[in-house]
Design a protein around this motif. Structure first.
Motif, PDB file in Angstrom:
ATOM      1  N   GLU A   1       3.447   6.349  -2.751  1.00 35.35           N
ATOM      2  CA  GLU A   1       3.198   5.378  -3.828  1.00 35.35           C
ATOM      3  C   GLU A   1       4.431   4.501  -3.922  1.00 35.35           C
ATOM      4  O   GLU A   1       5.466   4.902  -4.455  1.00 35.35           O
ATOM      5  N   SER A  18      -7.208   6.688  -8.334  1.00 34.79           N
ATOM      6  CA  SER A  18      -7.483   5.256  -8.167  1.00 34.79           C
ATOM      7  C   SER A  18      -7.212   4.838  -6.728  1.00 34.79           C
ATOM      8  O   SER A  18      -6.464   5.490  -5.987  1.00 34.79           O
ATOM      9  N   LEU A  19      -7.831   3.745  -6.335  1.00 33.07           N
ATOM     10  CA  LEU A  19      -7.744   3.259  -4.965  1.00 33.07           C
ATOM     11  C   LEU A  19      -6.965   1.950  -4.924  1.00 33.07           C
ATOM     12  O   LEU A  19      -7.228   1.044  -5.720  1.00 33.07           O
ATOM     13  N   VAL A  20      -6.023   1.848  -4.015  1.00 36.13           N
ATOM     14  CA  VAL A  20      -5.326   0.593  -3.762  1.00 36.13           C
ATOM     15  C   VAL A  20      -6.004  -0.056  -2.567  1.00 36.13           C
ATOM     16  O   VAL A  20      -6.136   0.566  -1.501  1.00 36.13           O
ATOM     17  N   GLU A  67      -6.743  -3.469 -11.777  1.00 38.68           N
ATOM     18  CA  GLU A  67      -5.441  -4.137 -11.645  1.00 38.68           C
ATOM     19  C   GLU A  67      -5.505  -5.085 -10.452  1.00 38.68           C
ATOM     20  O   GLU A  67      -6.134  -4.789  -9.439  1.00 38.68           O
ATOM     21  N   ARG A  68      -4.848  -6.228 -10.592  1.00 37.93           N
ATOM     22  CA  ARG A  68      -4.752  -7.208  -9.515  1.00 37.93           C
ATOM     23  C   ARG A  68      -3.303  -7.689  -9.429  1.00 37.93           C
ATOM     24  O   ARG A  68      -2.629  -7.798 -10.442  1.00 37.93           O
ATOM     25  N   GLN A  81      -5.322   5.996  -1.516  1.00 39.41           N
ATOM     26  CA  GLN A  81      -5.614   6.609  -2.817  1.00 39.41           C
ATOM     27  C   GLN A  81      -4.345   7.132  -3.472  1.00 39.41           C
ATOM     28  O   GLN A  81      -3.453   7.656  -2.807  1.00 39.41           O
ATOM     29  N   SER A  82      -4.290   6.971  -4.792  1.00 41.64           N
ATOM     30  CA  SER A  82      -3.155   7.432  -5.582  1.00 41.64           C
ATOM     31  C   SER A  82      -3.436   8.812  -6.168  1.00 41.64           C
ATOM     32  O   SER A  82      -4.575   9.301  -6.137  1.00 41.64           O
ATOM     33  N   ARG A 103      -6.332  -2.740  -7.466  1.00 40.61           N
ATOM     34  CA  ARG A 103      -6.464  -1.305  -7.722  1.00 40.61           C
ATOM     35  C   ARG A 103      -7.835  -1.083  -8.355  1.00 40.61           C
ATOM     36  O   ARG A 103      -8.200  -1.764  -9.329  1.00 40.61           O
ATOM     37  N   PHE A 113       0.809  -1.213   0.000  1.00 30.14           N
ATOM     38  CA  PHE A 113       0.000   0.000   0.000  1.00 30.14           C
ATOM     39  C   PHE A 113       0.846   1.269   0.000  1.00 30.14           C
ATOM     40  O   PHE A 113       0.326   2.350  -0.268  1.00 30.14           O
TER      41      PHE A 113
END
Length: 380
Positions: free
Chosen positions: A146, A282-284, A324-325, A277-278, A222, A48
């Motif tokens: 990040e 987008s959210l991780v 994304e995974r 959040q990036s 993501r 994260f």
């Protein structure tokens, strides 16, 4: 590779290795870092980037996290690393969770934290709107970077600002006092720190066996930008039975019993919720925890769904689309870390609690300080 002598050689360019390089460079030592990969590719970038202080195990580990958070804040600007957001929001979805959080606020770990009651919390949590809300813990001490960008930028800054030399694509075949034997020749160093992450079968395998170290596999996602901004990183009730700063409190027993009744599958796979959040919105989101000496490389849709179900429960809305995974693995064993002296002048250092980003800088200052007989960081 031409022969050269260094004050310190570090094996491994993940966050633990880089933290030791920084600590030694701050003492004016000439440092070389050797890594078998061409670029950062392991657990240090598959996380994260959440530098978590709140909830770390009381005592030494919590103090390491506080110190590590301070070091991240010190180096981020000079290294060109953005602090994406700061703080933590932890809504209590159950009365038992509220009791844990209120007990936590009575401990010495609660500096920078406060409690919001139900009515106040519902108006201050932004998109975090669980249908059941008992209140929320708010922390100002945590921060988020990040990790995919932060680790390469930290390495580049160590090279440019501190003269740390990196040897990438180089395999270390043997370690002796004062000597690394590598795939590209010998490296001489007065001291050596080996930070191999979850490579349990390369250097010093007996140490890993004796310490009972295995691997933990995690799954992460993501999600597409939802059109709103998080006020801070977000956790959930499930985190309160996983993070020892909460889970070790007596009040956690009642919450564990309720979660076993309501979310047994989540607990069986170590699923809890962290959402960060990036810069692009987008959210991780993650994660799960399954253990094996050699975990399989396959991602399970069922585990992803458990994570997304918890997201929906905390945010009171369906999660955005998954874009994304990925999976990751890290070394895992009881206790926070493995620190050994396999030979004079050599230290083996592995974080075994999955919190290297949160604690490595503090741990590294302890190891380097002991190697060189100085006090560093908060102990200086």
């Amino acid at each position: 590779m031409s022969e050269q002598r260094f004050d310190l050689a570090v094996v491994g360019a993940g966050i633990v290795g880089l933290a030791h390089a920084l600590a030694a460079a701050r003492l004016g030592k000439q440092v070389v870092v050797v890594d078998r990969d061409a670029q950062a590719n392991g657990a240090s970038i598959r996380n994260f980037g959440f530098v978590t202080v709140t909830g770390q195990e009381q005592g030494l580990i919590w103090r390491r996290a506080r110190r590590s958070r301070d070091v991240w804040a010190e180096v981020a600007g000079p290294a060109g690393i953005a602090i994406e957001h700061a703080g933590l929001v932890l809504p209590a979805q159950r009365p038992e969770a509220a009791a844990v959080l209120q007990a936590f606020l009575e401990t010495d770990m609660a500096g920078g934290c406060r409690w919001l009651g139900k009515d106040e919390a519902s108006g201050q949590l932004g998109p975090v709107q669980p249908p059941a809300l008992e209140g929320a813990l708010i922390s100002d001490v945590d921060l988020r970077v990040e990790s995919r960008q932060a680790i390469p930028r930290l390495a580049a800054w160590l090279e440019a600002a501190h003269g740390v030399i990196f040897r990438r694509g180089v395999t270390v075949q043997a370690v002796e006092t004062g000597l690394l034997v590598t795939s590209q020749g010998s490296i001489h160093a007065d001291a050596i720190v080996v930070c191999p992450g979850d490579d349990l079968f390369g250097l010093f395998p007996d140490s890993f066996t004796q310490a009972g170290v295995t691997r933990c596999k995690l799954q992460m996602l993501r999600l597409a930008a939802p059109g709103w901004r998080l006020p801070a990183a977000v956790m959930s009730d499930l985190s309160l039975v996983r993070y020892l700063g909460y889970a070790a409190l007596p009040e956690a027993e009642a919450l564990k019993a309720r979660l076993l009744s309501e979310q047994r599958s989540h607990l069986a796979h170590g699923v809890h919720l962290i959402v960060v959040q990036s810069a692009d919105g987008s959210l991780v989101v993650g994660d799960s925890h399954d253990y094996a000496p050699t975990p399989d490389p396959f991602s399970s849709d069922a585990l992803d769904q458990l994570i997304l179900d918890e997201f929906a429960a905390v945010f009171g809305q369906a999660p955005p689309p998954v874009i994304e995974r990925w999976t990751g693995t890290y070394a895992s064993a009881p206790g926070h870390s493995l620190v050994e002296t396999p030979a004079p002048g050599v230290r083996l250092v592995v974080v075994t609690a999955g919190n290297g980003a949160s604690t490595a800088f503090g741990l590294a200052e302890e190891v380097i300080g002991e190697l060189y007989g100085v006090k560093m960081g908060d102990a200086a």
